[in-house]
Motif scaffolding. Sequence first.
Motif, PDB file in Angstrom:
ATOM      1  N   VAL A 162       0.841  -1.187   0.000  1.00  0.00           N
ATOM      2  CA  VAL A 162       0.000   0.000   0.000  1.00  0.00           C
ATOM      3  C   VAL A 162       0.885   1.248   0.000  1.00  0.00           C
ATOM      4  N   THR A 163       0.402   2.295  -0.644  1.00  0.00           N
ATOM      5  CA  THR A 163       1.095   3.594  -0.652  1.00  0.00           C
ATOM      6  C   THR A 163       0.137   4.661  -0.156  1.00  0.00           C
ATOM      7  N   LEU A 164       0.582   5.404   0.831  1.00  0.00           N
ATOM      8  CA  LEU A 164      -0.204   6.496   1.401  1.00  0.00           C
ATOM      9  C   LEU A 164       0.475   7.816   1.054  1.00  0.00           C
ATOM     10  N   GLY A 211      11.756  -3.097   7.863  1.00  0.00           N
ATOM     11  CA  GLY A 211      12.061  -2.518   6.558  1.00  0.00           C
ATOM     12  C   GLY A 211      10.903  -2.519   5.579  1.00  0.00           C
ATOM     13  N   ARG A 212       9.812  -3.234   5.928  1.00  0.00           N
ATOM     14  CA  ARG A 212       8.628  -3.214   5.055  1.00  0.00           C
ATOM     15  C   ARG A 212       8.011  -1.810   4.993  1.00  0.00           C
ATOM     16  N   PHE A 213       8.347  -1.006   5.953  1.00  0.00           N
ATOM     17  CA  PHE A 213       7.835   0.372   6.000  1.00  0.00           C
ATOM     18  C   PHE A 213       8.898   1.289   5.394  1.00  0.00           C
ATOM     19  N   SER A 259       4.990  -2.738   2.425  1.00  0.00           N
ATOM     20  CA  SER A 259       4.950  -3.919   1.571  1.00  0.00           C
ATOM     21  C   SER A 259       4.591  -5.145   2.399  1.00  0.00           C
ATOM     22  N   THR A 260       4.145  -6.181   1.717  1.00  0.00           N
ATOM     23  CA  THR A 260       3.811  -7.458   2.351  1.00  0.00           C
ATOM     24  C   THR A 260       3.006  -7.225   3.632  1.00  0.00           C
ATOM     25  N   LEU A 261       1.844  -6.662   3.476  1.00  0.00           N
ATOM     26  CA  LEU A 261       1.019  -6.267   4.616  1.00  0.00           C
ATOM     27  C   LEU A 261       0.709  -7.448   5.540  1.00  0.00           C
ATOM     28  N   GLU A 262       0.697  -7.129   6.829  1.00  0.00           N
ATOM     29  CA  GLU A 262       0.329  -8.083   7.858  1.00  0.00           C
ATOM     30  C   GLU A 262      -0.892  -7.550   8.599  1.00  0.00           C
ATOM     31  N   LEU A 263      -1.603  -8.472   9.265  1.00  0.00           N
ATOM     32  CA  LEU A 263      -2.805  -8.053   9.995  1.00  0.00           C
ATOM     33  C   LEU A 263      -2.482  -6.939  11.006  1.00  0.00           C
TER      34      LEU A 263
END
Lengths: 114, 115
Positions: free
Chosen positions: B19-21, B62-64, B79-83
């Motif tokens: 996702v990109t905000l 680092g996903r952020f 990236s690779t979103l988690e709950l």
Amino acid sequence: EDKVVQSPLSLVVHEGDTVTLNCSYEVTNFRSLLWYKQEKKAPTFLFMLTSSGIEKKSGRLSSILDKKELFSILNITATQTGDSAIYLCAATPYSGAGSYQLTFGKGTKLSVIP
Amino acid sequence: KAGVTQTPRYLIKTRGQQVTLSCSPISGHRSVSWYQQTPGQGLQFLFEYFSETQRNKGNFPGRFSGRQFSNSRSEMNVSTLELGDSALYLCASSLAWYNRTDTQYFGPGTRLTVL
């Protein structure tokens, strides 16, 4: 690690009461302490405190900082239902060129009932 | 003067997606910071950008990631979103680090729900 602790975590008062919210901090190279009010989404800025012992006031709200004891209080007099919100305290350090990082407390949820 | 704007306001994604905000600061503000707000952890600092450079980073994996453009607008990417990434993501802008009396002004946030 920098830390900000707020108390109480929640508070229920009646309209007209006076409340005091507490914030203690441990921040390396402390620069300033800020108070925000968050009602639904965006926290809105209330006060920035950098000097000890100087009270800042805005209407029924006031705040003061004690840099020796590392705490701040936010007072709200003659509370109204519109004061119901989460009050956030945050501290920020002086740091190297170009950095501005706020460490927040968990907030105090204030509920004012008619 | 327009405040800080964030888009989108609400977003629903599934695990594994990215996702990109986006965040547009107050006109004239050059510093943009990002925060994650969850009921359990409260508001936590993600990173701060000034003059298109990341100046500071919080304790997130680092996903952020993020970036800032020459007009001071900023984006953050997960990236690779988690709950557990379900949260309100808040952006805040301020004039510049060298103004010792400035403060941060927050946008309305993006509510991200990961299913």
